[in-house]
Design a protein around this motif. Structure first.
Motif, short mmCIF file in Angstrom:
data_model
loop_
_atom_site.label_atom_id
_atom_site.label_comp_id
_atom_site.label_asym_id
_atom_site.label_seq_id
_atom_site.Cartn_x
_atom_site.Cartn_y
_atom_site.Cartn_z
N LYS A 1 38.58 38.52 36.83
CA LYS A 1 38.05 39.88 36.89
C LYS A 1 37.48 40.22 38.28
CE LYS A 1 37.16 39.75 31.94
NZ LYS A 1 36.17 39.81 30.84
N HIS A 2 38.26 39.93 39.30
CA HIS A 2 37.88 40.28 40.67
C HIS A 2 38.16 41.75 40.95
CE1 HIS A 2 38.57 35.81 41.88
NE2 HIS A 2 37.29 36.02 41.58
N PRO A 3 37.41 42.37 41.86
CA PRO A 3 36.28 41.83 42.61
C PRO A 3 34.99 41.85 41.79
CG PRO A 3 36.64 44.09 43.25
CD PRO A 3 37.73 43.75 42.26
N SER A 4 34.02 41.07 42.22
CA SER A 4 32.75 41.02 41.50
C SER A 4 31.95 42.28 41.76
CB SER A 4 31.94 39.80 41.96
OG SER A 4 31.47 39.99 43.28
N LEU A 5 31.09 42.60 40.82
CA LEU A 5 30.22 43.77 40.98
C LEU A 5 29.32 43.61 42.19
CD1 LEU A 5 29.17 46.47 39.96
CD2 LEU A 5 27.66 45.22 38.39
#
Length: 517
Positions: free
Chosen positions: A410-414
């Motif tokens: 689930k990239h990119p990270s928040l």
């Protein structure tokens, strides 16, 4: 027409792949560098992308580090190419014997030649072995024999020759040799019957052999390369942490389970990346106004300036610390990419390349840049990279993130998305698809990213939740283009980025965005 630089982030799903091409239309000079290749099942997409761009292979390939989502596609690409060269080499031996008074004689002679070629009867030194195998086949075949029997005579007679001293290409006595002799001989006879030229007969034999040999390797390597990667220069970190069989495949060999085939026909050069060296032109003096790509990280060390001692990169992930980093210089324009480097490495590199002039092949240095206008986000935008310090140092105007179809990551990270919005110089960040609904990235959900207020993100491609390898997909490639004239403007130099935009009115299609730096 003067020099142009094209930097394409190729959408390879949850992986990483970049292509750097420098071209001067006035002198018909071109250099190309493939950086990583995503997972092994994306190799054919890379090859297809190069064909669409009218590139006959590439001059060099760079493996930033030995993780499967970076090196896998390059290894699969080279193994497919190894099979092409071996098939073509054996076909080159067989095509000279593709003649005879009857179909049976043609089949027997070609089958014998394929067996002899597989056992090393290649070239003038071993020509007597080839001649002996074919002579025996022609002696014992009968024109009334059917295809199966004629091929069997050719194989059987070729097996009686003593190939001692010849460099084996395929294991002697293996069932696979008989199979390729069968399909190759039948393909040759069919091509002869159609009146094809020797070149087309050779191609038919090679294709038949190749399709049979494909059954021995991973599905990701089962495609026709045309042999265009046989002389490529491969740049990597050397043998440290390199997986088993990597070096052998780069060297032209093929692996069939636990068996290694020596392979034939490739002549690649393998180079260990060294800090401060230029890799796009292979260390040669750069043509006037041409771009250069300088290694600024390799072997878990970061370049710190001409004549200065490099420093160690030490995070908690030693494999990622090894990632090779590049800075491409082109007039006032610069580009930076460094595989899966984490912030520990990125911060060290950023401080050096913005304060110390890079060495220029042939002598001297590149001018010190005011900023690095375009960067590849390391580690696919994971939370361990792209710090606020790094962004403030680089002052990038554009950024590419290779994230593709997310799977479990689930990239990119928040955290990274938040830092990107906080970076005042950054105008846009582009993502190779982003089908996990991420705050701050309107195009990752159902919102229109072109009309969303204060949006810096650009999700490229159709962003469908489907197999990204499907030919019907609009993949999320990110294509930067800059001409030397644009880079040298005294006021508002600029680059352009184009990508496939789903939200573009009135219909979806390619969109171009311009950024000044």
């Amino acid at each position: 027409m003067a020099w142009e630089l094209h930097i394409q982030t190729i959408d390879v799903g949850q992986g990483d792949c970049g292509l750097i091409v420098a071209a001067d239309g006035a002198t018909n000079t071109q250099r190309s560098l493939l950086v990583d290749g995503g997972h092994k099942n994306y190799a054919w997409i890379i090859h297809d992308t190069l064909r669409v761009l009218n590139l006959d292979g590439v001059d060099a390939m760079l493996v930033t580090h030995y993780e499967g989502d970076h090196m896998g596609g390059i290894v699969a690409l080279l193994e497919a190419d190894n099979i092409w060269h071996m098939s073509d080499t054996i076909a080159g031996v067989a095509v000279g014997e593709a003649n005879g008074a009857s179909r049976a004689e043609q089949l027997a002679a070609v089958a014998a030649a394929i067996v002899a070629g597989s056992y090393g009867a290649i070239g003038p030194l071993f020509a007597p072995l080839l001649d002996d195998a074919v002579r025996r086949a022609r002696k014992y075949v009968k024109k009334s024999m059917n295809d199966v029997r004629a091929v069997d005579v050719g194989v059987t007679q070729a097996e009686t020759v003593d190939y001692a001293g010849a460099p084996t290409v395929l294991p002697r006595g293996s069932a696979r040799v008989k199979k390729i002799a069968t399909v190759g001989a039948v393909a040759a006879a069919a091509a002869i019957a159609k009146g094809h030229s020797p070149a087309r007969i050779r191609a038919s034999i090679g294709k038949a052999i190749r399709n049979q040999l494909f059954l021995a390797v991973d599905a990701g390597s089962r495609f026709d390369t045309g042999g265009v990667y046989g002389n490529v220069r491969v740049i990597d970190n050397g043998d440290y942490l390199a997986p088993d069989k990597y070096a052998e495949i780069v060297g032209g060999k093929i692996h069939d389970g636990n068996t290694t085939w020596p392979g034939r026909g490739t002549n690649r050069t393998r180079v260990t990346a060294a800090l401060g060296t230029e890799v796009l032109f292979g260390g040669a003096a750069l043509p006037a106004e041409a771009p250069g790509a300088v290694v600024v990280a390799a072997g878990a060390r970061a370049w710190q300036g001409v004549g200065q001692r490099s420093v160690a990169i030490a995070s908690t992930q030693r494999g990622n610390d090894q990632s090779i980093g590049l800075v491409v210089r082109f007039g006032a324009f610069s580009y930076f990419a460094a595989g899966d480097q984490l912030s520990e490495g990125e911060d060290l590199i950023a401080a050096a390349v913005t304060s110390q002039p890079l060495p220029r092949p042939g002598g001297g240095t590149f001018p010190l840049p005011a900023r690095i206008p375009y960067v590849k986000c390391s580690h696919h935008g994971g939370a361990t990279s792209t710090s606020a310090t790094y962004l403030a140092t680089m002052k990038a105007r554009g950024m590419a993130i290779s994230c593709g179809k997310h799977g479990k990551y689930k990239h990119p990270s928040l955290a990274v998305v938040t830092e990107l919005y906080a970076s005042a110089p950054l105008e846009y960040f582009y993502l190779t698809n982003c089908n996990f609904d991420t705050p701050g990235i309107p195009g990752s959900g159902t919102d229109n990213q072109l009309t969303a207020a204060n949006n810096k993100s650009r999700v490229c491609g159709d962003n469908e939740n489907a197999d990204n390898r499907l030919t019907t997909r609009h993949r999320g490639d990110i294509r930067l283009r800059i001409a030397r004239a644009w880079a040298d403007l005294a006021v508002n130099p600029y680059f352009e980025v184009d990508y496939w935009e789903e939200d573009q009115p009135p219909v979806a299609g390619v969109r171009t965005q311009q950024s000044h730096f």
